[in-house]
Write an enzyme that holds these catalytic residues in place. Sequence first.
Site, mmCIF file in Angstrom:
data_model
loop_
_atom_site.group_PDB
_atom_site.id
_atom_site.type_symbol
_atom_site.label_atom_id
_atom_site.label_comp_id
_atom_site.label_asym_id
_atom_site.label_seq_id
_atom_site.Cartn_x
_atom_site.Cartn_y
_atom_site.Cartn_z
ATOM 1 N N CYS A 123 0.813 -1.229 0.000
ATOM 2 C CA CYS A 123 0.000 0.000 0.000
ATOM 3 C C CYS A 123 0.842 1.272 0.000
ATOM 4 C CB CYS A 123 -0.958 0.005 1.178
ATOM 5 S SG CYS A 123 -2.088 -1.379 1.144
ATOM 6 N N HIS A 263 -3.631 7.412 1.938
ATOM 7 C CA HIS A 263 -3.969 6.052 1.517
ATOM 8 C C HIS A 263 -5.369 5.741 2.028
ATOM 9 C CE1 HIS A 263 -3.967 1.879 0.713
ATOM 10 N NE2 HIS A 263 -3.801 1.493 1.962
ATOM 11 N N ASN A 293 -10.018 -0.117 -0.625
ATOM 12 C CA ASN A 293 -8.563 -0.039 -0.532
ATOM 13 C C ASN A 293 -7.954 -0.600 -1.821
ATOM 14 O OD1 ASN A 293 -5.849 -0.375 0.034
ATOM 15 N ND2 ASN A 293 -6.165 -1.227 2.073
#
Length: 336
Positions: A123, A263, A293
Amino acid sequence: MTDQLPISAPVLRAVIAGTGSALPRRRVTNAELAETVDTSDEWIVERTGIRARHIAAEDETTSSLATDAARKALEAAGMDASEIGLIVLATATPDQTFPASATKVQAALGINDCVAFDVQAVCSGFLYALSVAESMMRGGAAKAALVIGAETFSRILDWQDRATCVLFGDGAGAVVLRAETSAADPADKAARGLLSSRLHADGRHNELLFVDGGPSTTGTVGKVRMKGREVFRHAVVNLASVLGEVLAEAGLTPADIDWLVPHQANARILDATARKLDLPAERVIVTVDEHANTSAASVPLALDVAVRDGRIKRGDLLVLEAMGGGFTWGAAVVRY
Ligand code: UT7
């Protein structure tokens, strides 16, 4: 001797010349997921803020989404693909183990010779890729670069595991960076581009967020496994700390931030981070509700959404941040 203050010479920086993004055609709501997994729209919205995600069809891959995003970023920058000397693609879900998906994007864009490779920091991948590209540009490796975050996490989800499969989505985001000279002092409004960045990794936490397969262990691709509650705890602490570092490095304070582009893992993490910075919620770009996500794609995707809807304007001070498997985490201060 003279009384004059020294005037520092302008420095070379990586400036964001254009942004782009791409999402798979298919949008899947929480209600649709609840038909096959023991979950509910209420649980997912309350715990994560996610309402929908995009899921790639068979003909949509990490490199095809990355190529679409890159084309749009080049168009926004008013540049031709032939001007690109470097492609850094952040992904944990490459089309194949090798070649690097960056070389597939390169071929699709018709660039016959440039530096092209993938970066793997899950990520945080886009933050890592941005920093690597900027360092190489400052070292003279390229005058213009494509930095891309692209993922098809749907391919590595265990669709029976409700603790993970509801959380992720597919997509891609890209920026074109151009090497330009600008004011040396990052706090000077005339200083444009990437002003500071900080990266971290702590491999002691591998087992909290990982994929249970790979070429050198099982010979399979594997599926995502996560101890969500522990990851959450680390994310809030690590993000607050790296944001403090990156602002201090640039000689700026939270009050200078126009937009936080975080994020997009969980709306509760975004709220907690904004609270720690004392930043009003309206200054945080939130796309987790529609994208879920998307790992390395989430920061550039959110950036492109806010640039295209007119919220982020030239001259705005942006702070980007991410945290993911490894753990890896990082942040960057950018004047757009
Ligand atoms: O991008 C990399 C970084 N990743 C992250 O930042 C993710 C961080 N973690 C999180 O976002 C949250 O921890 C989650 C959203 C993953 C989970 O939220 P939570 O509030 O920490 O819930 P939990 O894992 O503690 O689970 C609470 C309950 C459990 O039931 P019991 O044991 O209390 O009876 C779970 O079994 O919720 C249950 N549960 C679900 N229920 C309905 C877990 N997943 C689901 C689900 N639907 N999808």
